[in-house]
Design an enzyme around this catalytic site. Structure first.
Site, PDB file in Angstrom:
ATOM      1  N   GLU A   1       5.721  -5.802  -3.772  1.00  0.00           N
ATOM      2  CA  GLU A   1       6.145  -4.584  -4.453  1.00  0.00           C
ATOM      3  C   GLU A   1       6.566  -3.533  -3.431  1.00  0.00           C
ATOM      4  OE1 GLU A   1       5.715  -0.576  -6.351  1.00  0.00           O
ATOM      5  OE2 GLU A   1       4.712  -1.381  -4.578  1.00  0.00           O
ATOM      6  N   GLU A   2       5.726  -3.356  -2.424  1.00  0.00           N
ATOM      7  CA  GLU A   2       5.935  -2.239  -1.495  1.00  0.00           C
ATOM      8  C   GLU A   2       7.260  -2.337  -0.743  1.00  0.00           C
ATOM      9  OE1 GLU A   2       4.393   0.334  -1.660  1.00  0.00           O
ATOM     10  OE2 GLU A   2       2.327   0.001  -2.259  1.00  0.00           O
TER      11      GLU A   2
ATOM     12  N   ASP B   1      -0.351   1.396 -11.483  1.00  0.00           N
ATOM     13  CA  ASP B   1       0.050   1.486 -10.077  1.00  0.00           C
ATOM     14  C   ASP B   1       0.158   2.928  -9.589  1.00  0.00           C
ATOM     15  OD1 ASP B   1       0.852   0.765  -7.544  1.00  0.00           O
ATOM     16  OD2 ASP B   1       2.910   0.306  -8.090  1.00  0.00           O
TER      17      ASP B   1
ATOM     18  N   HIS C   1       0.112  -4.821  -8.636  1.00  0.00           N
ATOM     19  CA  HIS C   1       0.615  -5.618  -7.506  1.00  0.00           C
ATOM     20  C   HIS C   1      -0.462  -5.885  -6.459  1.00  0.00           C
ATOM     21  CE1 HIS C   1       1.283  -2.334  -4.508  1.00  0.00           C
ATOM     22  NE2 HIS C   1       1.613  -1.601  -5.547  1.00  0.00           N
TER      23      HIS C   1
ATOM     24  N   HIS D   1      -0.434   5.139   1.015  1.00  0.00           N
ATOM     25  CA  HIS D   1       0.187   4.577   2.222  1.00  0.00           C
ATOM     26  C   HIS D   1      -0.440   5.089   3.508  1.00  0.00           C
ATOM     27  CE1 HIS D   1       4.179   3.736  -0.180  1.00  0.00           C
ATOM     28  NE2 HIS D   1       3.106   3.243  -0.771  1.00  0.00           N
TER      29      HIS D   1
ATOM     30  N   ASP E   1      -3.598   1.907  -3.965  1.00  0.00           N
ATOM     31  CA  ASP E   1      -2.256   1.331  -4.149  1.00  0.00           C
ATOM     32  C   ASP E   1      -2.266  -0.096  -3.608  1.00  0.00           C
ATOM     33  OD1 ASP E   1       0.433   0.952  -4.511  1.00  0.00           O
ATOM     34  OD2 ASP E   1       1.060   2.333  -2.950  1.00  0.00           O
TER      35      ASP E   1
END
Lengths: 466, 466
Positions: A328-329, A356, A282, A428, A294
């Site tokens: 995606e997130e 991912d 992604h 994140h 990520d």
């Protein structure tokens, strides 16, 4: 990786060993797979100290330094998508298109938090994705610290008017995620005015971790943010000592809607152009760090695979399709739209690959959606990548994010497994930067991805379904 | 640990094994030491799952949560010193006094930095201790990245008008420190308008590390700050690609002078009250995190040792003196004043113990300033602490901070060695909090410290000097 859908997520540090079913592949099939050994060796050699060595890291670093993070709704995401389309054209794929994806857009505003009683200490926080704002001027309220939903229930009479801090012991991401996603609504149910959650990590250097929340219908939407492990520990200690613990929280987020784009790029199959192997990752990220663990690392090893096959003029029997999902997130919106739009093709997808959960040193693949023969084919294939140490086949155990949308429609799927023990250190956070990745590991991931994608796309038969 | 005096600092992860001189202690001395085995066992038992188990962590956490960090010149440091004096009185030491220490005072103001070209990215920085402020409104200038002083010299013609970023490869703290301390002046010499340094650590989660600088006479004083490893890497990559890299830096620090206090607390010796064993640590810290790894952990194991000996009614033959220095971080001002004031007593100090490189699981001691017999006595003593795994004796190799001021006057010194591989992850950062420490490790350090201090203070003879 999408943090909002825990049931689709992995027990990432799963201790499951390789699937151990007995394999009795027909000798023609075994020989067919073994026949790819020379081409796989050429692919691996190209990245493993060969001419492509170092190129993936360099390209990814340039991308990351130029665009930075790529939140859905940001200009940087759309500019990055344009750049990836251009790069795929340069790589010489047969077809590259973008497909629109309607998506909620959440933009972080100014965020500020501080302990105000028993003394003033600034708290570094990251608002949770999707959180509502506080009233202007913020909220100041006493803090109620709980270790679990059970404790929240037990102490529900104390919740009204407080800021609930969820401080669960770290065991796994899977165990943790409900506190971040559902915690705010559970607290609001009993009258909490805001929610804080301990950051999702086994290791912290005063590092807040953001991620999606998921308000439950029927409860007031309260603002919510993640605090560092260190501050969660401190607030918990203060509360245990019986101090009056007051926190001030100020957040000014903005909710709208927008349109982003999936990228779909094909190397058209020479024999079965309407059958597919999908390679996925992604493009969007959280709005901190560079979003490379990520998931731009996953994007760039997919790009590297496409470019390398063109460079080697290898055209597999069926179409190799790189899909770079957006949004995606914030809830797999890109993948959801992809399967809606491509539903008719799903029966013709032999395998969907996804990267991912980090592009650290590759060790193998998961498998789901196939039968015993599928696992045996993959296991035999993985003997070809033994020179780079990637030989492991594990049951998926829920690992996979966007690709789960394809799995739901019966598509066999495999997720790239890497030595990702440090994944949740960066996930994140502002520390999700190029410094977390290694050029060597990216080379090995790119080599592995190219080899696996090519061989599965070129086999005479599609992989069996379970 | 004082970061401004690299020559006095350790190669902390020294690979030196134990000193391997042959030991022929007189049998009476060997027997004397061995005779402490029962009392050492009682001491260890008290902390090691005994009644004192957990008390050091709890007391330290309460202290850290109540006072927070303790920069020289802050109210919190002086309030913390008052609290420690009160705690020593409660513990029942025979004498506790504070002694004034004049010291420079540097207060951090607002700090802000951002990459402004080729794109806007906020940079998390921590100004270096002692740095001058920028002009109001800050400085915006092109960045020149160098890996070493050699590269700075080679590129000296490019320096004028730039912000020099020192981005040395991490090998050890000792190798690193000159860039932080002397780097700003070296850059100013060639006309730099500000200096940035890569943070001093082998591991980062977007974690800036502060520390002292040391302006050299004769050069303009330019503002200086530490950037994270991640941002140093990014700026370096941008520069290597030939981008115009501009950074904006704004700092508003304040320089004054003030008076702080050393704490000196004694358990008076029963036979040689005018001979001493000193147990040392420092009360001040940097103004981020909680300053517990550096160095309230050291303070509290010293306090625990004093309290435990009073609790066990153990009065050693010579005076056991806890010295809690102030103003360590900004240049060993407390220790300098202590040896000035107590110079006449230095010949009567048998051993000075210091804990300032972490209170992780204890493994042994360094030794310096003694002779072969001193090392043999300590090695024999360390057989008594084998039950907690602390048996190692290593040459000091420069390890030690405040205690080096005593070493310079011939005092034998030993530094607490612990499993401190993670020390520089936390050192001088917001992550220097209770979450970095373990209750069990603090118990073992307190047990070890109590045992070593008591035995050395009680031996019939002072330790020989080298």
């Amino acid at each position: 990786m999408n943090p909002a859908l825990p049931l689709l997520l992995s027990v990432m540090l799963s201790k499951n060993g390789p699937a151990t079913e007995r394999c009795d592949l027909p000798s023609t099939l075994a020989e067919e797979i073994d026949g790819y050994r020379p081409v796989v060796r050429r692919i691996l050699s190209a990245f493993d100290y060969g001419p492509q060595s170092g190129t993936t890291y360099r390209a990814l670093a340039e991308f990351a330094d130029h665009f930075g993070h790529r939140l859905v709704g940001s200009e940087s995401l759309e500019a990055a998508i344009d750049e990836l389309v251009a790069a795929l054209r340069v790589a010489g794929v047969d077809r590259v298109v973008t497909e629109p994806v309607e998506t909620p857009v959440w933009l972080r505003g100014r965020e500020m938090a501080a302990l105000v009683e028993p003394r003033h200490v600034p708290l570094d926080v990251l608002g949770l994705g999707g959180s509502v704002a506080t009233p202007p001027g913020g909220i100041t309220a006493p803090v109620l610290v709980v270790r679990s939903f059970e404790e929240l229930e037990r102490r529900s009479a104390e919740v009204n008017g407080t800021i609930v801090l969820y401080n669960p012991e770290w065991t796994s991401y899977l165990q943790y995620v409900p506190y971040r996603t559902k915690g705010p609504s559970h607290a609001a149910r009993y009258g909490a005015v805001a929610a804080l959650v301990r950051s999702a990590t086994p290791a912290s250097l005063y590092t807040p971790h953001t991620g999606m929340l998921d308000y439950m219908p029927g409860y007031p939407k309260i603002p919510a943010a993640a605090v560092t492990v260190e501050d969660a520990d401190m607030l918990s200690r203060l509360a245990k000592r019986g101090s009056n613990v007051f926190v001030h929280l100020e957040m000014s987020n903005n909710h709208t809607h927008g349109v982003s784009r999936n990228i779909v790029a094909d190397i058209t199959g020479s024999v079965f152009p309407e059958q597919y192997v999908i390679v996925g990752a992604h493009t969007d990220s959280w709005d901190v760090g560079q979003g490379v663990v990520d998931d731009a690392g996953g994007v760039f090893i997919g790009l590297a695979a496409m470019a390398q096959l063109r460079r080697m003029q290898l055209r597999p029997r069926r179409t190799l399709r790189l899909v770079l999902w957006t949004a995606e997130e914030n809830g797999l919106h890109g993948a959801t739209e992809f399967v809606r739009r491509h539903r008719d093709e799903m029966d013709a997808v032999s395998l969907a690959l996804e990267s991912d959960i980090g592009t650290f040193a590759p060790v193998g693949l998961t498998t789901s959606g196939g039968d015993n023969t599928t696992a045996c084919i993959l296991r035999r294939l993985l003997t070809l990548t033994a020179p780079i140490g990637a030989t492991r086949l594990e049951p998926a155990n829920g690992r996979g994010s966007d690709v789960t949308k394809l799995e739901e429609l019966g598509v066999p799927a495999s997720v790239l497994l890497t030595r990702n023990e440090r994944y949740f250190h960066y996930h994140h956070t502002r520390a999700d930067t190029m410094s977390a990745l290694s050029s060597r590991d990216l080379d090995l991931c790119a080599a592995f991805w190219t080899a696996v994608a090519y061989v599965v796309a070129d086999l005479r038969e599609m992989l069996p379904r379970g």
